[in-house]
Design a protein around this motif. Structure first.
Motif, PDB file in Angstrom:
ATOM      1  N   UNK A  28       9.137   5.072   0.157  1.00 25.71           N
ATOM      2  CA  UNK A  28       8.376   6.108  -0.519  1.00 25.71           C
ATOM      3  C   UNK A  28       7.058   6.430   0.171  1.00 25.71           C
ATOM      4  N   UNK A  29       6.300   5.406   0.549  1.00 28.83           N
ATOM      5  CA  UNK A  29       4.938   5.669   1.003  1.00 28.83           C
ATOM      6  C   UNK A  29       4.655   5.271   2.447  1.00 28.83           C
ATOM      7  N   UNK A  56      -4.007  -2.080  -3.055  1.00 25.96           N
ATOM      8  CA  UNK A  56      -2.717  -1.725  -3.657  1.00 25.96           C
ATOM      9  C   UNK A  56      -2.595  -0.245  -4.018  1.00 25.96           C
ATOM     10  N   UNK A  57      -3.683   0.405  -4.375  1.00 24.79           N
ATOM     11  CA  UNK A  57      -3.612   1.789  -4.854  1.00 24.79           C
ATOM     12  C   UNK A  57      -2.977   2.729  -3.838  1.00 24.79           C
ATOM     13  N   UNK A  64       5.438  11.366  -3.191  1.00 26.98           N
ATOM     14  CA  UNK A  64       6.855  11.099  -3.400  1.00 26.98           C
ATOM     15  C   UNK A  64       7.109   9.962  -4.394  1.00 26.98           C
ATOM     16  N   UNK A  65       6.061   9.328  -4.907  1.00 30.42           N
ATOM     17  CA  UNK A  65       6.229   8.206  -5.827  1.00 30.42           C
ATOM     18  C   UNK A  65       6.523   8.775  -7.220  1.00 30.42           C
TER      19      UNK A  65
END
Length: 140
Positions: A28-29, A56-57, A64-65
């Motif tokens: 996704x990221x 984490x952010x 796309x999340x």
């Protein structure tokens, strides 16, 4: 440079025996590969090493999340919403069996889908998510 921390103790049962389970890619990221270990005692799956709290952010800010964007346009978005609704139903049943009343924290609440339903069933509910954008959507 991304900061990571290793998990050496199961956060659920305190066991120190963690065995490699699977390596998985964040499609996704970031396209990074993450290792999942499994606790030999309670079988919890744990990402380790994992991004440190202050880092984490970035993993949740991707457009796309789906759980944070509430996407509705693609087949995958619609499939995700169907699975999420099924999962929320299972979580509500689990909570009804183990936590009938009181105060709850929905940690990792995303856009608040579960949190909204918990408000109707509990004395007090709070939601937290590392994504400021998702928290704002949950508040609305």
């Amino acid at each position: 440079m991304m900061e990571f921390e290793s998990v050496v103790t199961c956060p659920v049962c305190g066991n120190h025996q963690l065995a490699h389970f699977v390596a998985t890619t964040d499609f996704t990221a970031t396209r990074e590969v993450f290792n999942i270990v499994k606790c030999n005692s309670c079988h919890l799956g744990i990402t380790t090493p994992r991004p440190a709290p202050q880092a984490i952010a970035r993993y949740y800010e991707s457009a796309q999340y789906i759980s944070h964007t509430g996407g509705t346009s693609s087949f995958v978005d619609r499939l995700y919403r169907t699975v999420r609704n099924y999962s929320i139903g299972n979580k509500l049943e689990l909570l009804a069996r183990h936590h009938a009343v009181g105060t709850l924290l929905d940690y990792g609440c995303g856009t608040g889908s579960l949190t909204r339903l918990l408000v109707e069933r509990c004395d007090a509910v709070s939601g937290y998510d590392p994504s400021a954008r998702s928290l704002e959507e949950a508040r609305q």
